[in-house]
Design a protein around this motif. Sequence first.
Motif, PDB file in Angstrom:
ATOM      1  N   ASP A 138     -24.188  -3.495 -15.239  1.00 25.97           N
ATOM      2  CA  ASP A 138     -23.954  -2.926 -13.909  1.00 25.97           C
ATOM      3  C   ASP A 138     -22.470  -2.828 -13.571  1.00 25.97           C
ATOM      4  O   ASP A 138     -22.093  -2.645 -12.415  1.00 25.97           O
ATOM      5  N   GLY A 139     -21.624  -2.954 -14.581  1.00 19.73           N
ATOM      6  CA  GLY A 139     -20.186  -2.944 -14.334  1.00 19.73           C
ATOM      7  C   GLY A 139     -19.536  -1.618 -14.694  1.00 19.73           C
ATOM      8  O   GLY A 139     -20.212  -0.631 -15.002  1.00 19.73           O
ATOM      9  N   SER A 140     -18.221  -1.604 -14.648  1.00 18.78           N
ATOM     10  CA  SER A 140     -17.453  -0.399 -14.966  1.00 18.78           C
ATOM     11  C   SER A 140     -16.949  -0.483 -16.414  1.00 18.78           C
ATOM     12  O   SER A 140     -17.074  -1.514 -17.075  1.00 18.78           O
ATOM     13  N   TYR A 141     -16.349   0.614 -16.863  1.00 17.49           N
ATOM     14  CA  TYR A 141     -15.828   0.675 -18.234  1.00 17.49           C
ATOM     15  C   TYR A 141     -14.330   0.972 -18.200  1.00 17.49           C
ATOM     16  O   TYR A 141     -13.873   1.806 -17.408  1.00 17.49           O
ATOM     17  N   GLU A 143     -11.110   2.569 -20.235  1.00 17.69           N
ATOM     18  CA  GLU A 143     -10.972   3.707 -21.156  1.00 17.69           C
ATOM     19  C   GLU A 143      -9.649   3.607 -21.891  1.00 17.69           C
ATOM     20  O   GLU A 143      -8.602   3.392 -21.287  1.00 17.69           O
ATOM     21  N   SER A 144      -9.702   3.750 -23.205  1.00 14.01           N
ATOM     22  CA  SER A 144      -8.467   3.714 -23.996  1.00 14.01           C
ATOM     23  C   SER A 144      -8.586   4.679 -25.169  1.00 14.01           C
ATOM     24  O   SER A 144      -9.661   4.859 -25.737  1.00 14.01           O
ATOM     25  N   LYS A 145      -7.464   5.296 -25.498  1.00 10.14           N
ATOM     26  CA  LYS A 145      -7.439   6.217 -26.633  1.00 10.14           C
ATOM     27  C   LYS A 145      -6.820   5.506 -27.825  1.00 10.14           C
ATOM     28  O   LYS A 145      -5.834   4.783 -27.697  1.00 10.14           O
ATOM     29  N   GLU A 146      -7.437   5.716 -28.971  1.00  5.31           N
ATOM     30  CA  GLU A 146      -6.962   5.063 -30.192  1.00  5.31           C
ATOM     31  C   GLU A 146      -7.089   6.048 -31.344  1.00  5.31           C
ATOM     32  O   GLU A 146      -8.186   6.299 -31.839  1.00  5.31           O
ATOM     33  N   GLY A 147      -5.967   6.611 -31.761  1.00 11.68           N
ATOM     34  CA  GLY A 147      -6.005   7.606 -32.824  1.00 11.68           C
ATOM     35  C   GLY A 147      -6.817   8.814 -32.387  1.00 11.68           C
ATOM     36  O   GLY A 147      -6.571   9.417 -31.349  1.00 11.68           O
ATOM     37  N   SER A 148      -7.850   9.129 -33.173  1.00  7.52           N
ATOM     38  CA  SER A 148      -8.665  10.313 -32.889  1.00  7.52           C
ATOM     39  C   SER A 148      -9.911   9.988 -32.076  1.00  7.52           C
ATOM     40  O   SER A 148     -10.805  10.823 -31.955  1.00  7.52           O
ATOM     41  N   LYS A 149      -9.980   8.791 -31.512  1.00  4.17           N
ATOM     42  CA  LYS A 149     -11.181   8.426 -30.740  1.00  4.17           C
ATOM     43  C   LYS A 149     -10.819   7.849 -29.380  1.00  4.17           C
ATOM     44  O   LYS A 149      -9.709   7.359 -29.161  1.00  4.17           O
ATOM     45  N   THR A 150     -11.782   7.922 -28.469  1.00  2.00           N
ATOM     46  CA  THR A 150     -11.648   7.323 -27.147  1.00  2.00           C
ATOM     47  C   THR A 150     -12.701   6.230 -27.023  1.00  2.00           C
ATOM     48  O   THR A 150     -13.868   6.448 -27.352  1.00  2.00           O
ATOM     49  N   ILE A 151     -12.271   5.053 -26.542  1.00  2.00           N
ATOM     50  CA  ILE A 151     -13.167   3.899 -26.457  1.00  2.00           C
ATOM     51  C   ILE A 151     -13.387   3.530 -24.993  1.00  2.00           C
ATOM     52  O   ILE A 151     -12.438   3.318 -24.239  1.00  2.00           O
ATOM     53  N   TYR A 152     -14.652   3.484 -24.589  1.00  2.00           N
ATOM     54  CA  TYR A 152     -15.046   3.025 -23.253  1.00  2.00           C
ATOM     55  C   TYR A 152     -15.659   1.635 -23.447  1.00  2.00           C
ATOM     56  O   TYR A 152     -16.544   1.447 -24.289  1.00  2.00           O
ATOM     57  N   TYR A 153     -15.192   0.665 -22.651  1.00  2.00           N
ATOM     58  CA  TYR A 153     -15.556  -0.729 -22.933  1.00  2.00           C
ATOM     59  C   TYR A 153     -15.889  -1.499 -21.659  1.00  2.00           C
ATOM     60  O   TYR A 153     -15.200  -1.373 -20.634  1.00  2.00           O
ATOM     61  N   GLY A 154     -16.964  -2.281 -21.734  1.00  2.00           N
ATOM     62  CA  GLY A 154     -17.339  -3.137 -20.613  1.00  2.00           C
ATOM     63  C   GLY A 154     -17.888  -4.458 -21.130  1.00  2.00           C
ATOM     64  O   GLY A 154     -18.283  -4.561 -22.298  1.00  2.00           O
ATOM     65  N   LYS A 155     -17.918  -5.470 -20.276  1.00  2.00           N
ATOM     66  CA  LYS A 155     -18.474  -6.759 -20.691  1.00  2.00           C
ATOM     67  C   LYS A 155     -19.037  -7.484 -19.477  1.00  2.00           C
ATOM     68  O   LYS A 155     -18.642  -7.238 -18.338  1.00  2.00           O
ATOM     69  N   GLU A 156     -19.976  -8.401 -19.755  1.00  2.00           N
ATOM     70  CA  GLU A 156     -20.560  -9.195 -18.690  1.00  2.00           C
ATOM     71  C   GLU A 156     -21.183 -10.468 -19.273  1.00  2.00           C
ATOM     72  O   GLU A 156     -21.462 -10.552 -20.479  1.00  2.00           O
ATOM     73  N   THR A 157     -21.408 -11.441 -18.407  1.00  2.00           N
ATOM     74  CA  THR A 157     -22.067 -12.683 -18.784  1.00  2.00           C
ATOM     75  C   THR A 157     -23.367 -12.785 -17.996  1.00  2.00           C
ATOM     76  O   THR A 157     -23.361 -12.653 -16.770  1.00  2.00           O
TER      77      THR A 157
END
Length: 219
Positions: A138-141, A143-157
């Motif tokens: 239920d959280g947000s992501y 966003e980061s670009k790395e070379g030829s890809k874009t990574i959306y990342y989230g985490k929770e406990t």
Amino acid sequence: MKLNKSAYALISLLLIGGCAMSEKNSDEKSEQEESVQQETPALKDEFTKGYLTSAKEVEKGFYEFKSKTGGYTMLLPVEAVISKDFGNELDEDFYEAILYGAEIDQASIDTQIIYEDKPITKNIKENLELLSSSSGYDGSYSESKEGSKTIYYGKETVESEEYTTYQYISYIKENGSDQAISFLYGGSCKTTDESCNAKADEQERTAKKIIHSITFNRK
């Protein structure tokens, strides 16, 4: 000091014998290392082994995994065992789902990875919503670009009476193509297991290492 022929012969024999012994010890060491490698869960499981590019670790604690679609490679923990039936699906070269389990530092790890090579992957918002819905996130992501890809990342406990689960969720999109991966890593510890819960940061490092190791192969 002069040495006679017998002394020279003795020295030569000692040197040859020493080299032979050194080679023998080296061979024995290699055999022992190979034997240790064969004891890892990933190599003992024939189905999992079929995804590995080599029986040798490419990094300490990790093998290289290659998708059956040919679309990507990534790191795979040596403790990982890929499910043969449940959660495993392959549709030609444009869709693949795998699920692996592992026991690492007393934590029970379950990781689901879904690869797609379809135009729908360009709808980032919809895909993030789908990933959140399927994982209960239920959280947000970020966003980061790395070379030829874009990574959306989230985490929770997630806490329950018996277990604490650390979830790391990511959507990895190859820029300029229809290739993308939905990634969900869950590490569960018994709530009373302090040593396991104390290693939550290590679990996140492992999840991130795998995410960032993903390399798409353009077709």
